[in-house]
Design a protein around this motif. Structure first.
Motif, PDB file in Angstrom:
ATOM      1  N   GLN A  32       0.849  -1.189   0.000  1.00 15.42           N
ATOM      2  CA  GLN A  32       0.000   0.000   0.000  1.00 15.42           C
ATOM      3  C   GLN A  32       0.886   1.241   0.000  1.00 15.42           C
ATOM      4  OE1 GLN A  32      -3.518  -0.170  -0.115  1.00 15.42           O
ATOM      5  NE2 GLN A  32      -2.990  -2.289  -0.526  1.00 15.42           N
ATOM      6  N   TRP A  33       0.667   2.130  -0.990  1.00 17.93           N
ATOM      7  CA  TRP A  33       1.532   3.296  -1.150  1.00 17.93           C
ATOM      8  C   TRP A  33       0.723   4.573  -1.267  1.00 17.93           C
ATOM      9  CZ3 TRP A  33       6.597   2.380  -0.522  1.00 17.93           C
ATOM     10  CH2 TRP A  33       7.059   1.069  -0.730  1.00 17.93           C
ATOM     11  N   THR A  34       1.316   5.656  -0.806  1.00 19.13           N
ATOM     12  CA  THR A  34       0.744   6.996  -0.947  1.00 19.13           C
ATOM     13  C   THR A  34       1.700   7.845  -1.774  1.00 19.13           C
ATOM     14  OG1 THR A  34      -0.477   6.925   1.140  1.00 19.13           O
ATOM     15  CG2 THR A  34       0.065   9.098   0.269  1.00 19.13           C
ATOM     16  N   VAL A  35       1.218   8.345  -2.896  1.00 19.87           N
ATOM     17  CA  VAL A  35       2.011   9.198  -3.782  1.00 19.87           C
ATOM     18  C   VAL A  35       1.568  10.638  -3.546  1.00 19.87           C
ATOM     19  CG1 VAL A  35       2.682   9.716  -6.153  1.00 19.87           C
ATOM     20  CG2 VAL A  35       2.194   7.343  -5.473  1.00 19.87           C
ATOM     21  N   VAL A  36       2.465  11.452  -3.013  1.00 20.61           N
ATOM     22  CA  VAL A  36       2.165  12.849  -2.693  1.00 20.61           C
ATOM     23  C   VAL A  36       2.604  13.734  -3.857  1.00 20.61           C
ATOM     24  CG1 VAL A  36       2.646  14.749  -1.103  1.00 20.61           C
ATOM     25  CG2 VAL A  36       2.454  12.391  -0.243  1.00 20.61           C
ATOM     26  N   PHE A  37       1.748  14.691  -4.230  1.00 24.89           N
ATOM     27  CA  PHE A  37       2.088  15.542  -5.384  1.00 24.89           C
ATOM     28  C   PHE A  37       1.407  16.901  -5.294  1.00 24.89           C
ATOM     29  CE2 PHE A  37      -1.629  13.048  -6.442  1.00 24.89           C
ATOM     30  CZ  PHE A  37      -2.471  13.918  -7.109  1.00 24.89           C
ATOM     31  N   ALA A  38       1.984  17.850  -6.026  1.00 25.79           N
ATOM     32  CA  ALA A  38       1.353  19.150  -6.231  1.00 25.79           C
ATOM     33  C   ALA A  38       0.511  19.054  -7.496  1.00 25.79           C
ATOM     34  CB  ALA A  38       2.421  20.235  -6.382  1.00 25.79           C
ATOM     35  N   ASP A  39      -0.744  19.443  -7.390  1.00 29.78           N
ATOM     36  CA  ASP A  39      -1.698  19.308  -8.490  1.00 29.78           C
ATOM     37  C   ASP A  39      -1.849  20.654  -9.200  1.00 29.78           C
ATOM     38  OD1 ASP A  39      -3.790  18.861 -10.207  1.00 29.78           O
ATOM     39  OD2 ASP A  39      -5.073  17.882  -8.720  1.00 29.78           O
ATOM     40  N   PHE A  40      -1.360  20.711 -10.447  1.00 29.45           N
ATOM     41  CA  PHE A  40      -1.459  21.939 -11.236  1.00 29.45           C
ATOM     42  C   PHE A  40      -2.625  21.902 -12.228  1.00 29.45           C
ATOM     43  CE2 PHE A  40       3.227  21.593 -10.392  1.00 29.45           C
ATOM     44  CZ  PHE A  40       3.247  22.553  -9.392  1.00 29.45           C
ATOM     45  N   GLY A  41      -3.495  20.910 -12.089  1.00 30.93           N
ATOM     46  CA  GLY A  41      -4.638  20.803 -12.990  1.00 30.93           C
ATOM     47  C   GLY A  41      -4.316  20.006 -14.231  1.00 30.93           C
ATOM     48  N   HIS A  42      -3.387  20.512 -15.037  1.00 31.07           N
ATOM     49  CA  HIS A  42      -3.004  19.830 -16.271  1.00 31.07           C
ATOM     50  C   HIS A  42      -1.778  18.950 -16.083  1.00 31.07           C
ATOM     51  CE1 HIS A  42      -0.127  23.102 -16.073  1.00 31.07           C
ATOM     52  NE2 HIS A  42       0.573  22.559 -17.049  1.00 31.07           N
ATOM     53  N   ASP A  43      -1.077  19.112 -14.959  1.00 31.80           N
ATOM     54  CA  ASP A  43       0.153  18.357 -14.715  1.00 31.80           C
ATOM     55  C   ASP A  43       0.338  18.214 -13.205  1.00 31.80           C
ATOM     56  OD1 ASP A  43       2.439  16.967 -15.218  1.00 31.80           O
ATOM     57  OD2 ASP A  43       3.605  18.664 -15.972  1.00 31.80           O
ATOM     58  N   LEU A  44       1.229  17.320 -12.823  1.00 30.32           N
ATOM     59  CA  LEU A  44       1.517  17.114 -11.410  1.00 30.32           C
ATOM     60  C   LEU A  44       3.015  17.088 -11.172  1.00 30.32           C
ATOM     61  CD1 LEU A  44       1.062  13.373 -10.308  1.00 30.32           C
ATOM     62  CD2 LEU A  44       1.558  14.099 -12.650  1.00 30.32           C
ATOM     63  N   LEU A  45       3.400  17.422  -9.944  1.00 30.58           N
ATOM     64  CA  LEU A  45       4.788  17.347  -9.517  1.00 30.58           C
ATOM     65  C   LEU A  45       4.840  16.412  -8.316  1.00 30.58           C
ATOM     66  CD1 LEU A  45       7.753  18.278  -9.535  1.00 30.58           C
ATOM     67  CD2 LEU A  45       7.066  20.193  -8.058  1.00 30.58           C
ATOM     68  N   VAL A  46       5.387  15.218  -8.523  1.00 33.09           N
ATOM     69  CA  VAL A  46       5.477  14.233  -7.449  1.00 33.09           C
ATOM     70  C   VAL A  46       6.525  14.663  -6.440  1.00 33.09           C
ATOM     71  CG1 VAL A  46       6.036  11.844  -6.860  1.00 33.09           C
ATOM     72  CG2 VAL A  46       4.702  12.333  -8.912  1.00 33.09           C
ATOM     73  N   LEU A  47       6.126  14.720  -5.175  1.00 32.03           N
ATOM     74  CA  LEU A  47       7.020  15.156  -4.110  1.00 32.03           C
ATOM     75  C   LEU A  47       7.566  14.001  -3.288  1.00 32.03           C
ATOM     76  CD1 LEU A  47       4.963  18.228  -2.858  1.00 32.03           C
ATOM     77  CD2 LEU A  47       6.887  18.209  -4.450  1.00 32.03           C
ATOM     78  N   GLY A  48       6.900  12.870  -3.353  1.00 26.54           N
ATOM     79  CA  GLY A  48       7.377  11.724  -2.593  1.00 26.54           C
ATOM     80  C   GLY A  48       6.391  10.581  -2.631  1.00 26.54           C
ATOM     81  N   THR A  49       6.890   9.357  -2.452  1.00 18.94           N
ATOM     82  CA  THR A  49       6.057   8.155  -2.374  1.00 18.94           C
ATOM     83  C   THR A  49       6.448   7.400  -1.119  1.00 18.94           C
ATOM     84  OG1 THR A  49       5.916   8.011  -4.785  1.00 18.94           O
ATOM     85  CG2 THR A  49       5.388   6.031  -3.542  1.00 18.94           C
ATOM     86  N   LEU A  50       5.466   7.122  -0.271  1.00 15.45           N
ATOM     87  CA  LEU A  50       5.751   6.510   1.010  1.00 15.45           C
ATOM     88  C   LEU A  50       4.705   5.453   1.335  1.00 15.45           C
ATOM     89  CD1 LEU A  50       4.410   8.837   3.776  1.00 15.45           C
ATOM     90  CD2 LEU A  50       4.448   9.582   1.400  1.00 15.45           C
ATOM     91  N   PRO A  51       5.047   4.499   2.217  1.00 18.63           N
ATOM     92  CA  PRO A  51       4.052   3.514   2.635  1.00 18.63           C
ATOM     93  C   PRO A  51       2.851   4.201   3.266  1.00 18.63           C
ATOM     94  CG  PRO A  51       6.240   2.833   3.307  1.00 18.63           C
ATOM     95  CD  PRO A  51       6.367   4.244   2.831  1.00 18.63           C
ATOM     96  N   THR A  52       1.666   3.756   2.926  1.00 15.14           N
ATOM     97  CA  THR A  52       0.452   4.372   3.451  1.00 15.14           C
ATOM     98  C   THR A  52       0.323   4.096   4.947  1.00 15.14           C
ATOM     99  OG1 THR A  52      -0.651   4.044   1.328  1.00 15.14           O
ATOM    100  CG2 THR A  52      -2.055   4.480   3.229  1.00 15.14           C
ATOM    101  N   PRO A  53       0.187   5.147   5.763  1.00 16.48           N
ATOM    102  CA  PRO A  53       0.020   4.913   7.200  1.00 16.48           C
ATOM    103  C   PRO A  53      -1.338   4.301   7.497  1.00 16.48           C
ATOM    104  CG  PRO A  53      -0.229   7.230   6.687  1.00 16.48           C
ATOM    105  CD  PRO A  53       0.223   6.571   5.424  1.00 16.48           C
ATOM    106  N   ALA A  54      -1.404   3.542   8.550  1.00 20.35           N
ATOM    107  CA  ALA A  54      -2.661   2.911   8.933  1.00 20.35           C
ATOM    108  C   ALA A  54      -3.716   3.978   9.181  1.00 20.35           C
ATOM    109  CB  ALA A  54      -2.462   2.059  10.179  1.00 20.35           C
ATOM    110  N   SER A  55      -4.941   3.703   8.732  1.00 17.81           N
ATOM    111  CA  SER A  55      -6.015   4.670   8.886  1.00 17.81           C
ATOM    112  C   SER A  55      -6.367   4.867  10.353  1.00 17.81           C
ATOM    113  CB  SER A  55      -7.253   4.206   8.111  1.00 17.81           C
ATOM    114  OG  SER A  55      -7.703   2.964   8.589  1.00 17.81           O
TER     115      SER A  55
END
Length: 238
Positions: A32-55
């Motif tokens: 299970q992974w969480t991909v963090v990014f800045a959302d520019f609408g037409h494009d994204l900038l990935v800032l990091g990918t980390l294991p998803t923390p338990a809910s």
């Protein structure tokens, strides 16, 4: 944007990426992974990918608060590695934003914790209509697609011996669709994987008196919806 302002934004994003990367997290399930990014609408900038923390844990709350306050987004998905997760996130974003022009004011922004299908072509990538039709066909039940002003839904007629579109005046019927309160969306045309998606099953008596809600279920619980439809049809088949 002036170069000084652009430099400041980039520095802030880099700082946020470092904070994200440093969060102590623990996956709640394998792959299970969480991909963090800045959302520019037409494009994204990935800032990091980390294991998803338990809910419902402190780490999950910290991650959500960080992304929310920084106006960032994230995709949660299943993948064999962080690299595969980032690749899938980019593919999904590109497909979702096809046709979005750069810096469009009307572009839809993703939110932290958006769940996306793990891989295209799997059962998870089927549209709501495809999932329902497949499940109902196994019960020998026929559903028909209907639409109006951008909304789409499926109609199940009381008379399953008819091959035509069900009568909705003078005969009872059911209507089924995916509803998303965040976007006030009624649809069966896309993959039901957005935060807030749920199944809604309504019954109409055919008298023009409106429809009443029979059942609401989370997307993974389509089987409950299918069972309810079978029970509703049972008297007509007796």
């Amino acid at each position: 944007m002036p170069s000084s302002s652009r430099s400041t934004v980039v520095d802030e994003l880099r700082t946020t990426a470092q904070v994200v990367a440093g969060l102590p997290t623990r996956p709640y399930a394998p792959d299970q992974w969480t991909v963090v990014f800045a959302d520019f609408g037409h494009d994204l900038l990935v800032l990091g990918t980390l294991p998803t923390p338990a809910s419902c844990t402190e780490q999950a709350e910290k991650l959500f608060d960080l992304l929310f306050t920084q106006n960032l987004a994230s995709y949660d998905l299943t993948a064999p590695s962080a690299e595969a997760a980032e690749r899938r996130a980019r593919e999904y974003f590109t497909a979702e934003r096809a046709g979005v022009t750069p810096w469009a004011d009307t572009a839809v922004a993703a939110v932290p914790g958006t769940v996306i299908p793990a891989q295209a072509g799997a059962d998870e990538a089927k549209t709501a209509e495809e999932r329902v039709v497949q499940a109902l066909t196994e019960r020998r039940i026929t559903a028909h697609r209907d639409d109006d002003v951008g909304n789409t839904w499926l109609v199940i007629g009381n008379d399953q011996t008819s091959n035509g579109f069900p009568m909705m005046v003078g005969a009872p019927y059911l209507a089924l669709y995916v509803y998303n309160a965040h976007h006030d969306e009624v649809t069966v045309d896309r993959v039901p994987a957005r935060p807030g998606d749920e199944w809604r099953l309504l019954a109409g008596d055919g008298t023009g008196g409106g429809e009443r809600e029979l059942m609401t279920r989370p997307i993974p619980q389509l089987a409950d919806i299918v069972d309810a439809i079978s029970v509703w049809l049972a008297p007509a088949h007796d």
